[in-house]
Enzyme design. Structure first.
Site, mmCIF file in Angstrom:
data_model
loop_
_atom_site.group_PDB
_atom_site.id
_atom_site.type_symbol
_atom_site.label_atom_id
_atom_site.label_comp_id
_atom_site.label_asym_id
_atom_site.label_seq_id
_atom_site.Cartn_x
_atom_site.Cartn_y
_atom_site.Cartn_z
ATOM 1 N N LYS A 1 74.771 118.503 42.426
ATOM 2 C CA LYS A 1 73.755 117.470 42.172
ATOM 3 C C LYS A 1 72.854 117.966 41.064
ATOM 4 O O LYS A 1 72.667 119.175 40.895
ATOM 5 C CB LYS A 1 72.916 117.247 43.441
ATOM 6 C CG LYS A 1 72.218 115.919 43.458
ATOM 7 C CD LYS A 1 73.219 114.806 43.706
ATOM 8 C CE LYS A 1 72.643 113.557 44.255
ATOM 9 N NZ LYS A 1 73.704 112.758 44.914
HETATM 10 N N1 GLU Z 1 75.423 109.933 43.051
HETATM 11 C C1 GLU Z 1 76.461 109.397 43.872
HETATM 12 C C2 GLU Z 1 76.460 110.050 45.241
HETATM 13 O O1 GLU Z 1 75.457 110.561 45.692
HETATM 14 C C3 GLU Z 1 77.807 109.398 43.182
HETATM 15 C C4 GLU Z 1 78.332 110.734 42.797
HETATM 16 C C5 GLU Z 1 79.597 110.687 41.913
HETATM 17 O O2 GLU Z 1 80.103 109.607 41.669
HETATM 18 O O3 GLU Z 1 80.023 111.764 41.518
HETATM 19 O O4 GLU Z 1 77.416 110.008 45.960
#
Ligand code: GLU
Length: 416
Positions: free
Chosen positions: A106
């Site tokens: 993240k």
């Molecule tokens: N930000 C989204 C999540 O928390 C998508 C992450 C992604 O597509 O890599 O799942």
């Protein structure tokens, strides 16, 4: 556990819960408790008024034993290392539950996007990516959108990465606009996945979707699409809110019309024919299905016993505190946890990456069919564990996710 726990303390407690259930080797438990890599950078940019803006940028890579790191980038004031680490950990379990070949990551930049111009946001994104570029890449770490970042942000990321490499690398990021290699159906994928889970869960608890009353907290990309898709399923959307506040109508709201109103006035409030309510009131609204699609820590020990819904589908990450979890479980409310309910986004991100690597472009129909198959499988894998272990869905999902990652670590071994 303390009441004012941080997101990381909650994520650690969840890992401990799964470890206990799995009778996990303490060495593997120890490994999974900490992220593999945490990066802090100072994102310095020229502002439009000729002064300089300095913003803290973070990228946390939790564990990559099942595949390259994957996870969104959020732009939000007051983002902390604690929060980003917790979210990276959740991504590891989420990808394992969906059975896609990724580890969790993240990213975040501490910034209020509403205070920057488009040019400033572009410079911020490019500068941030340039500072962490050595740790990114299609086989290393693949970013995606999250709170207050979107397809345009991803396009800037792709361009920055490609410029620095000297050739075009669409597979370095997902959630891009379709014209530069984005997947059909990525924008609505998270909302769609939430509703696939709701459909499955409704059939298990004997709730008829047609006419079921739905309340949705948050009207960003995920909240809007969840509302629209629930509406298409015949549900009655009785309440919707955004960061300003919410609206309620016993007659049901048309999400598309509410969106038009929000775009015109800046908020869902004062929608014609509806009553204004607060975000707190929305959570306690008389409804069958509650979809928190905004921030973390919304359902707490203070309001968990006032929730009237029979089902909660966590479209946001971490909207329920552990104490609230306990209360909801005792009240026999069916809770579909974030790491399952909101995995539609990363699943279609995976489809986008596969399409980019193979230089293919799938149709919307193909993407939607594959998404439904993956979500239904993940839901039923988790559901089966709830039956076998007599556990709630969060514990079952964690057990499945942590168990799969632990198996990979055990097989790979620890180098050197
Ligand atoms: N930000 C989204 C999540 O928390 C998508 C992450 C992604 O597509 O890599 O799942």
């Amino acid at each position: 556990m303390a009441t004012d726990h941080t997101p990381l303390a909650v994520a650690q407690a969840q890992l401990n819960l799964a470890a206990k259930k799995l009778n996990l080797d303490p060495r593997i438990h120890k490994i999974l408790s900490e992220p593999k890599r945490s990066i802090i950078v100072s994102v310095d940019i020229k502002l439009d008024n000729c002064s300089v803006g300095v913003f803290r940028g973070i990228r946390v890579q939790h564990w990559d034993v099942r595949g390259p790191f994957k996870g969104g980038i959020r732009y939000y004031p007051n983002i902390t290392m604690d929060e980003v680490t917790a979210l990276a950990m959740l991504m590891t379990w989420k990808c394992a539950i969906a059975d896609i070949p990724y580890g969790g990551a993240k990213g975040g930049v501490c910034v209020d996007t509403k205070k920057l111009s488009k040019g400033e946001l572009e410079r911020l994104t490019r500068r941030y990516i340039s500072l962490i570029v050595d740790y990114l890449g299609p086989h290393r770490d693949i970013p995606a959108p999250d709170m207050y970042t979107d397809a345009q942000t991803m396009a800037w990321i792709m361009d920055t990465y490609s410029q620095l490499k000297g050739y075009s690398v669409p597979e370095c990021v997902t959630g891009k606009p379709v014209e530069i290699g984005g997947s059909e159906g990525r924008t609505e994928a998270t909302g769609k996945g939430v509703i696939h889970c709701v459909k499955e869960a409704a059939s298990k608890i004997g709730l008829k979707l047609k006419g079921a009353k739905v309340a949705i907290q948050g009207f960003g990309n995920v909240g809007f699409h969840a509302a629209q898709l629930a509406h298409e399923q015949g549900c009655k959307i009785v309440a919707i809110s955004d960061s300003v506040g919410g609206v309620y109508s016993s007659q049901g709201l048309d999400p598309q019309a509410v969106l038009v109103h929000k775009e015109k006035t800046g908020s869902v409030q004062n929608f014609n024919g509806a009553t204004n309510i607060t975000n707190e009131e929305l959570l306690e609204t008389n409804c069958d299905i509650l979809i928190p699609a905004a921030l973390q820590n919304q359902i707490t020990r203070k309001n968990a016993d006032k929730i009237q819904a029979r089902m909660i589908a966590e479209a946001a990450n971490g909207p329920t505190t552990p104490e609230a979890d306990k209360i909801l479980s005792e009240r026999d409310i069916c809770l579909i946890p974030d790491i399952l309910a909101n995995s539609g986004g990363v699943i279609v991100s995976y489809f986008e990456w596969v399409q980019n690597l193979t230089r293919e472009h799938w149709t919307l129909e193909e993407v939607n069919k594959k998404l439904e198959a993956k979500m239904t499988k993940a839901f039923n894998d988790v559901y089966l564990i709830t039956q076998k272990e007599e556990s709630d869905m969060r514990t079952a999902a964690l057990t499945l996710g942590v168990g799969r990652v632990a198996d990979a670590i055990k097989t790979l071994g620890l180098w050197p």
